[in-house]
Motif scaffolding. Sequence first.
Motif: not given
Length: 363
Positions: A77, A101-104, A245-246, A248
């Motif tokens: 995102t 914001t990273n995904g998984n 995961n997630d 930033t």
Amino acid sequence: MSRILVDQVRSNSASADAITLADNGTCTANITNKPNRNLIINGAMQVAQRGTSSTSTGYQTVDRFSPYHGGTDEAPTYAQVDVASGTTPYSLGFRKAFKITNGNQTSGAGGSDEMTVKTVLEAQDIASSGWNYTSASSFITLSFWIKSSVAQNFYGYLLTSDGSTRSFAFETGSLSADTWTKITKTISGNSNLTFNNDNGVGLEIQIIAFMGTNLTGSAGTVDSWVSFTSTQRVPDNTSTWYTTNDATLEITGLQLEVGSVATDFEHRSFGQELALCQRYYFKETATYYPATGYGTNPGTNCLGVIGQFCTMRSSATVTLGTASYWGSGPTVGSQTSSFTFVYGTTTSSNGPRIAGYELSAEL
């Protein structure tokens, strides 16, 4: 009345004079905080005409900043976010940042995976900046603030487009988790650099959240200009952030200026920054009414000029909103960088209308 008679004024620790006095009573001062010195538009991330959050690549949120991801298991995102009060850079006047914001990424760090954000400068803005870019003794300085939720080193690079394509890789050094850090990179000229005096792509500045090993390698030497190699853009990346995961990554305060010193960030008003951004993208959300009849049946034929408030970089790509009361059209007609016509026929005495439009002349 007393006078001080000198020819130069210099700090004890400096290698050059701050003020040089001529015998005709004039002087030359070496002033660093000059107006209009920041070559990057919207470096404080204030303007986001398209929206404030997206999971798509390209220009989607913060104006003049284009993120990209490929090979991901889950899209990141991208967002315009607030800088928290009580922090530096908040205390320096920064209120907005660009955030990834990273995904998984469940399958781990793939060789062709990547997640980046770039801003692109016109060639003519570099050519006429005052940087003697073919001289190794002439410099530009890049500075920015960055914050990562994961403690690690990150890379980025500058990329030229004209002539023989060259790149200049840099690194942030190891960042402390959840801590804003100011990065400063002084970049010398190089005899192989070319910047045409035109409105095409001149210089890309890429900041990398992650690149896989198919895109990185030893040819991506930091802090020197090299022939660009798409498979070795920067040294191999640490994958910790990408496989978290997630995780930033936030960026603000990007400044590129001529000279070997990173001066204080040149804050511009929101109105100034918006006007600069509108050279590349303009969005009208209000309903638009073409105003002029034409031809043999002016009661139904309709012609209008789409409003734009500055000369854009080039003729724009036009995206029209929902059209009402058109028999045919609306059709985009003649265009220049200064105006765009639309035309068609109307089915209502109230006249046709378009629910907003977008004009894009991005690099």
